[in-house]
Write a protein that holds these residues in place. Structure first.
Motif, PDB file in Angstrom:
ATOM      1  N   LEU A  93      -2.238  18.581   6.092  1.00  0.00           N
ATOM      2  CA  LEU A  93      -0.791  18.515   6.271  1.00  0.00           C
ATOM      3  C   LEU A  93      -0.112  19.822   5.877  1.00  0.00           C
ATOM      4  O   LEU A  93       0.847  20.248   6.528  1.00  0.00           O
ATOM      5  CB  LEU A  93      -0.208  17.349   5.477  1.00  0.00           C
ATOM      6  N   ASP A  94      -0.598  20.454   4.826  1.00  0.00           N
ATOM      7  CA  ASP A  94      -0.056  21.760   4.438  1.00  0.00           C
ATOM      8  C   ASP A  94      -0.270  22.778   5.552  1.00  0.00           C
ATOM      9  O   ASP A  94       0.630  23.562   5.864  1.00  0.00           O
ATOM     10  CB  ASP A  94      -0.703  22.263   3.146  1.00  0.00           C
ATOM     11  N   ASP A  95      -1.457  22.747   6.161  1.00  0.00           N
ATOM     12  CA  ASP A  95      -1.751  23.662   7.272  1.00  0.00           C
ATOM     13  C   ASP A  95      -0.846  23.392   8.468  1.00  0.00           C
ATOM     14  O   ASP A  95      -0.321  24.326   9.088  1.00  0.00           O
ATOM     15  CB  ASP A  95      -3.214  23.537   7.705  1.00  0.00           C
ATOM     16  N   VAL A  96      -0.655  22.124   8.794  1.00  0.00           N
ATOM     17  CA  VAL A  96       0.201  21.755   9.915  1.00  0.00           C
ATOM     18  C   VAL A  96       1.649  22.168   9.627  1.00  0.00           C
ATOM     19  O   VAL A  96       2.336  22.705  10.504  1.00  0.00           O
ATOM     20  CB  VAL A  96       0.109  20.240  10.209  1.00  0.00           C
TER      21      VAL A  96
ATOM     22  N   LEU B 198     -15.031   3.765  -4.746  1.00  0.00           N
ATOM     23  CA  LEU B 198     -14.065   3.701  -3.662  1.00  0.00           C
ATOM     24  C   LEU B 198     -12.812   4.513  -4.012  1.00  0.00           C
ATOM     25  O   LEU B 198     -12.283   5.255  -3.174  1.00  0.00           O
ATOM     26  CB  LEU B 198     -13.695   2.244  -3.368  1.00  0.00           C
ATOM     27  N   ALA B 199     -12.343   4.393  -5.238  1.00  0.00           N
ATOM     28  CA  ALA B 199     -11.163   5.145  -5.675  1.00  0.00           C
ATOM     29  C   ALA B 199     -11.423   6.644  -5.597  1.00  0.00           C
ATOM     30  O   ALA B 199     -10.540   7.415  -5.184  1.00  0.00           O
ATOM     31  CB  ALA B 199     -10.779   4.740  -7.094  1.00  0.00           C
ATOM     32  N   GLU B 200     -12.601   7.079  -5.981  1.00  0.00           N
ATOM     33  CA  GLU B 200     -12.947   8.497  -5.911  1.00  0.00           C
ATOM     34  C   GLU B 200     -12.966   8.982  -4.461  1.00  0.00           C
ATOM     35  O   GLU B 200     -12.497  10.079  -4.159  1.00  0.00           O
ATOM     36  CB  GLU B 200     -14.291   8.749  -6.583  1.00  0.00           C
ATOM     37  N   LYS B 201     -13.486   8.162  -3.560  1.00  0.00           N
ATOM     38  CA  LYS B 201     -13.511   8.527  -2.140  1.00  0.00           C
ATOM     39  C   LYS B 201     -12.097   8.626  -1.579  1.00  0.00           C
ATOM     40  O   LYS B 201     -11.762   9.571  -0.863  1.00  0.00           O
ATOM     41  CB  LYS B 201     -14.319   7.514  -1.339  1.00  0.00           C
ATOM     42  N   VAL B 202     -11.251   7.654  -1.927  1.00  0.00           N
ATOM     43  CA  VAL B 202      -9.868   7.677  -1.454  1.00  0.00           C
ATOM     44  C   VAL B 202      -9.159   8.917  -1.993  1.00  0.00           C
ATOM     45  O   VAL B 202      -8.421   9.584  -1.267  1.00  0.00           O
ATOM     46  CB  VAL B 202      -9.134   6.378  -1.866  1.00  0.00           C
ATOM     47  N   HIS B 203      -9.386   9.245  -3.242  1.00  0.00           N
ATOM     48  CA  HIS B 203      -8.767  10.430  -3.839  1.00  0.00           C
ATOM     49  C   HIS B 203      -9.219  11.697  -3.106  1.00  0.00           C
ATOM     50  O   HIS B 203      -8.392  12.558  -2.763  1.00  0.00           O
ATOM     51  CB  HIS B 203      -9.136  10.505  -5.313  1.00  0.00           C
ATOM     52  N   LYS B 204     -10.503  11.803  -2.839  1.00  0.00           N
ATOM     53  CA  LYS B 204     -11.041  12.957  -2.121  1.00  0.00           C
ATOM     54  C   LYS B 204     -10.434  13.055  -0.718  1.00  0.00           C
ATOM     55  O   LYS B 204     -10.008  14.133  -0.284  1.00  0.00           O
ATOM     56  CB  LYS B 204     -12.565  12.852  -2.035  1.00  0.00           C
ATOM     57  N   ASP B 205     -10.394  11.930  -0.016  1.00  0.00           N
ATOM     58  CA  ASP B 205      -9.828  11.907   1.335  1.00  0.00           C
ATOM     59  C   ASP B 205      -8.349  12.272   1.319  1.00  0.00           C
ATOM     60  O   ASP B 205      -7.848  12.962   2.215  1.00  0.00           O
ATOM     61  CB  ASP B 205     -10.025  10.537   1.984  1.00  0.00           C
ATOM     62  N   THR B 206      -7.635  11.800   0.316  1.00  0.00           N
ATOM     63  CA  THR B 206      -6.208  12.106   0.186  1.00  0.00           C
ATOM     64  C   THR B 206      -5.997  13.601   0.005  1.00  0.00           C
ATOM     65  O   THR B 206      -5.106  14.193   0.631  1.00  0.00           O
ATOM     66  CB  THR B 206      -5.604  11.330  -0.996  1.00  0.00           C
ATOM     67  N   LYS B 207      -6.786  14.217  -0.846  1.00  0.00           N
ATOM     68  CA  LYS B 207      -6.676  15.661  -1.066  1.00  0.00           C
ATOM     69  C   LYS B 207      -6.969  16.426   0.222  1.00  0.00           C
ATOM     70  O   LYS B 207      -6.300  17.411   0.539  1.00  0.00           O
ATOM     71  CB  LYS B 207      -7.619  16.126  -2.181  1.00  0.00           C
ATOM     72  N   LEU B 208      -7.958  15.980   0.967  1.00  0.00           N
ATOM     73  CA  LEU B 208      -8.299  16.620   2.237  1.00  0.00           C
ATOM     74  C   LEU B 208      -7.132  16.503   3.218  1.00  0.00           C
ATOM     75  O   LEU B 208      -6.754  17.488   3.865  1.00  0.00           O
ATOM     76  CB  LEU B 208      -9.562  15.975   2.816  1.00  0.00           C
ATOM     77  N   CYS B 209      -6.549  15.322   3.303  1.00  0.00           N
ATOM     78  CA  CYS B 209      -5.403  15.113   4.204  1.00  0.00           C
ATOM     79  C   CYS B 209      -4.209  15.960   3.776  1.00  0.00           C
ATOM     80  O   CYS B 209      -3.495  16.502   4.625  1.00  0.00           O
ATOM     81  CB  CYS B 209      -5.015  13.642   4.240  1.00  0.00           C
ATOM     82  N   GLU B 210      -3.989  16.081   2.481  1.00  0.00           N
ATOM     83  CA  GLU B 210      -2.894  16.921   1.997  1.00  0.00           C
ATOM     84  C   GLU B 210      -3.098  18.369   2.433  1.00  0.00           C
ATOM     85  O   GLU B 210      -2.140  19.043   2.816  1.00  0.00           O
ATOM     86  CB  GLU B 210      -2.779  16.839   0.481  1.00  0.00           C
ATOM     87  N   GLY B 211      -4.327  18.826   2.385  1.00  0.00           N
ATOM     88  CA  GLY B 211      -4.629  20.182   2.840  1.00  0.00           C
ATOM     89  C   GLY B 211      -4.336  20.354   4.316  1.00  0.00           C
ATOM     90  O   GLY B 211      -3.741  21.353   4.735  1.00  0.00           O
TER      91      GLY B 211
ATOM     92  N   MET C  14       6.236  25.758  10.820  1.00  0.00           N
ATOM     93  CA  MET C  14       7.232  26.743  10.411  1.00  0.00           C
ATOM     94  C   MET C  14       7.071  28.038  11.210  1.00  0.00           C
ATOM     95  O   MET C  14       8.067  28.652  11.614  1.00  0.00           O
ATOM     96  CB  MET C  14       7.142  27.005   8.904  1.00  0.00           C
ATOM     97  N   GLU C  15       5.826  28.441  11.466  1.00  0.00           N
ATOM     98  CA  GLU C  15       5.582  29.643  12.263  1.00  0.00           C
ATOM     99  C   GLU C  15       6.086  29.457  13.696  1.00  0.00           C
ATOM    100  O   GLU C  15       6.729  30.349  14.252  1.00  0.00           O
ATOM    101  CB  GLU C  15       4.090  29.975  12.271  1.00  0.00           C
TER     102      GLU C  15
END
Length: 67
Positions: free
Chosen positions: A39-42, A24-37, A47-48
């Motif tokens: 958010l970076d795109d948004v 479960l921790a590994e899944k949450v970590h993976k999902d968090t990284k995906l969400c961070e990506g 800014m554009e």
């Protein structure tokens, strides 16, 4: 069943529980990284858009002699 068997079963149950938590921790970590990506795109897109809006607003002010 003796006390040793009970202890062995309890240990196996605990190991299984910890393995589920690890998964479960590994899944949450993976999902968090995906969400961070995402958010970076948004953030980049915001800014554009901000830059475009500021430029368009400035051009509007120039063309309408409000500046």
């Amino acid at each position: 069943m003796g006390a040793a068997d009970d202890r062995e079963r309890a240990l196996q149950d605990e190991i299984a529980r910890l393995q589920r938590l690890q998964k479960l921790a590994e899944k949450v970590h993976k999902d968090t990284k995906l969400c961070e990506g995402y958010l970076d795109d948004v953030d980049q897109r915001l800014m554009e858009v901000r830059t475009t809006l500021a430029t368009n607003y400035y051009q509007l002010l120039l063309t309408t002699n409000y500046y």
